[in-house]
Design an enzyme around this catalytic site. Structure first.
Site, PDB file in Angstrom:
ATOM      1  N   GLY A 287       0.801  -1.223   0.000  1.00  0.00           N
ATOM      2  CA  GLY A 287       0.000   0.000   0.000  1.00  0.00           C
ATOM      3  C   GLY A 287       0.830   1.268   0.000  1.00  0.00           C
ATOM      4  N   CYS A 288       0.168   2.398   0.309  1.00  0.00           N
ATOM      5  CA  CYS A 288       0.826   3.709   0.288  1.00  0.00           C
ATOM      6  C   CYS A 288       1.664   3.942   1.537  1.00  0.00           C
ATOM      7  CB  CYS A 288      -0.199   4.836   0.186  1.00  0.00           C
ATOM      8  SG  CYS A 288      -1.073   4.891  -1.366  1.00  0.00           S
ATOM      9  N   VAL A 289       2.528   3.012   1.874  1.00  0.00           N
ATOM     10  CA  VAL A 289       3.448   3.254   2.989  1.00  0.00           C
ATOM     11  C   VAL A 289       4.839   2.771   2.582  1.00  0.00           C
ATOM     12  CG1 VAL A 289       1.840   3.161   4.913  1.00  0.00           C
ATOM     13  CG2 VAL A 289       2.875   1.062   4.062  1.00  0.00           C
TER      14      VAL A 289
END
Ligand code: SF4
Ligand code: SF4
Lengths: 105, 439
Positions: free
Chosen positions: A103-105
């Site tokens: 994901g967006c991490v």
């Protein structure tokens, strides 16, 4: 794959600096990774967060929700971001020796 | 790299065939090799190497196109610089299109003849996706979304527990037990969405938005089934997967019978759903689709929430997300919001539709393979931020937030990174608050 060298010890890591083999992890490894993020010495709260993450990952195969970290450690959310400036994922999960979450991490 | 087979080549070429006769023809034949795009690209700027000139991306897609779809290219390839789709070509395509591009679209804006460079990057990525060459880490994020309903694999139980916890915190903060975070309620005006990194690791922005909804007296709900605003298949280039994810959002809007789908602060999520989904689903929306940025501006403009800039005293600067601003045209709303909610606002340079990418776009955040490059290009953003002397960087995109958090640490900027919802929530004056607070 890359090599991360901290204080003379070398680790195989992914491009984001997460351990390639999560099972070589121990307290010393955690302290070293923390150092590479500018956390010179891990205090009780750092350890508490890291151990909760590690235990959760060993039992369930994924990083816990930050809610679980807050509730089990009794540390408030905003303080978690102060303790680990890179946040729970790139900061605390990496110190806990987990693979990088998706994901967006 | 996996072995190239005839079947794979055909699949890749099929992507070009689908596009033949359309926009593609113009854009593969227009580059005049002036080189003007070079300076516009963050990659070229930190490493002025010919590999990073955007036209190089145009060239690789165009040369494959010519090899298979132009007469001269088929029979006298060298004359037109036509290239065969072989292992070497694929390897270069992967590095150029996935590894050296954030799909920020800044080169498009600077191209002397208006080549849609970013569209060619997307077309090339679609070819690679059909052939099975999506970088592993990016594909894992898409797979998580397809298999679990959100790109971080959060279980429904964990999701619900987190929202209940946030609801309690909200009630405590606003001192009202009627402050709620509604889940799966039918017939509300708004269905709100989230980036999964919010419930998983960074929930302050959910609390902030819930506080705003509470203050505005909004009729809203979250879905526990489909709340993920992201669509990483837009980055990988896989059309079917992109369709499937977008269709789920459409279906959930219908099943909850909401009127407005409000997209959380997420650049590519907005772009892939609001602007691209009607194309790839081949149908328009039967409901309104808007971003939370527009909604926040609307609440302030219409007086539905009261805000006081005195509550945000620090110097704030703004990072415009490429997909939202350059591609989506959302330019004034974020400035209007900040003008009403913070005392000291300073712009960075360049800004708005000419802003530099943070470095995390195009799926770069998920692709560990190219991490080193990503953190190198983020140095440009670090310089921009430093020059503003701001202590807070606001940005309406969770993807940018994550990249900026890392940039902050790597370049020792000592700033705080916030979403607009967080800034608005901090500025809100609730009805039960002491009137003296309003100056
Ligand atoms: S879209 Fe952005 S990153 Fe990609 S080539 Fe153009 S300027 Fe460079
Ligand atoms: S600016 Fe446009 S025409 Fe000039 S080299 Fe770049 S892509 Fe080609």
């Amino acid at each position: 794959m890359a090599i991360l060298e901290i204080e003379g010890r070398k680790f195989d890591v992914d491009g984001d600096g997460f351990l390639s083999d999560p099972y070589i992890w121990d307290d010393d490894v955690a302290s070293l990774i923390a150092k590479s993020d500018g956390i010179d010495s891990m205090n009780e709260k750092h350890w508490s967060i890291v151990n909760i993450i590690r235990k959760h990952w060993e039992e369930k195969g994924m990083a816990p929700m930050v809610r679980t970290i807050c509730q089990e450690s009794g540390i408030r959310l905003r303080e978690i971001y102060e303790l680990f400036p890179l946040g729970p994922a790139r900061g605390a999960c990496r110190v806990a020796g987990l693979p990088k979450p998706d994901g967006c991490v | 790299m996996e072995k190239l087979t005839d079947e794979k080549i055909q699949k890749g070429l099929e992507v070009l065939r689908r596009e033949v006769g359309s926009k593609l023809l113009t854009h593969v034949n227009s580059c005049v090799h002036c080189g003007l795009c070079a300076e516009s690209c963050v990659y070229y700027n930190v490493e002025p190497n010919e590999h990073f000139v955007p036209a190089k991306k145009v060239d690789i897609v165009s040369s494959v196109y010519r090899r298979y779809y132009s007469t001269t290219g088929k029979f006298i390839p060298w004359l037109t610089g036509a290239r065969k789709l072989d292992d070497a070509t694929i390897e270069e395509m992967v590095d150029l299109l996935y590894g050296s591009c954030t799909m920020c679209g800044r080169c498009n804006k600077h191209c002397s003849v208006g080549v849609d460079i970013e569209y060619l990057v997307r077309t090339g990525r679609a070819m690679l996706a059909e052939m099975g060459y999506v970088p592993e880490t990016l594909q894992k994020t898409v797979d998580a979304a397809i298999n679990t309903g959100n790109n971080m694999g959060i279980s429904t139980e964990d999701f619900v527990d987190t929202l209940k916890w946030l609801e309690e915190e909200l009630q405590f903060e606003v001192e009202d037990d009627n402050a709620i975070i509604p889940l799966d309620e039918k017939g509300k005006d708004i269905m709100y969405t989230l980036n999964p990194r919010e419930p998983k690791f960074f929930p302050l922005s959910i609390s902030a938005m819930a506080k705003v909804f509470y203050a505005a007296g909004e009729s809203w709900t979250l879905s526990t089934k489909m709340y993920d605003v992201t669509n990483y298949a837009y980055f990988s280039g896989n059309l079917e997967e992109g369709q499937l994810i977008a269709q789920r959002m459409v279906d959930e809007m219908k099943s909850l019978k909401a009127n407005r789908c409000i997209l959380a602060e997420c650049g590519h999520g907005t772009r892939s759903f609001r602007w691209e989904a009607p194309n790839y689903l081949e149908q328009g929306f039967s409901f309104e689709v808007e971003t939370s940025v527009e909604l926040l501006a609307e609440y302030i403009r219409e007086g539905r929430i009261k805000v006081d800039p005195e509550k945000n005293q620090e110097i704030v600067t703004l990072h415009d997300p490429c997909n939202l601003t350059r591609s989506g045209g959302i330019l004034e709303e974020q400035r209007y919001i900040l003008s009403k909610c913070v005392k000291n606002f300073v712009e960075m340079t360049p800004k708005g539709t000419d802003n530099l990418c943070c470095g995390g776009g195009g799926g770069q955040l998920s692709m560990s393979e190219y991490n080193e490059r990503r953190m190198r290009i983020s140095g440009l953003k670090a310089d921009q931020i430093r020059k503003t002397e701001a202590s807070v960087v606001a940005t309406p995109c969770h993807n940018c937030v994550d990249q900026l958090i890392q940039t902050n640490a790597a370049y020792k900027l000592n700033v705080k990174i916030k979403t607009l919802a967080e800034i608005v929530a901090d500025a809100i004056v609730l009805d039960n608050e002491n009137e003296e607070n309003i100056s």
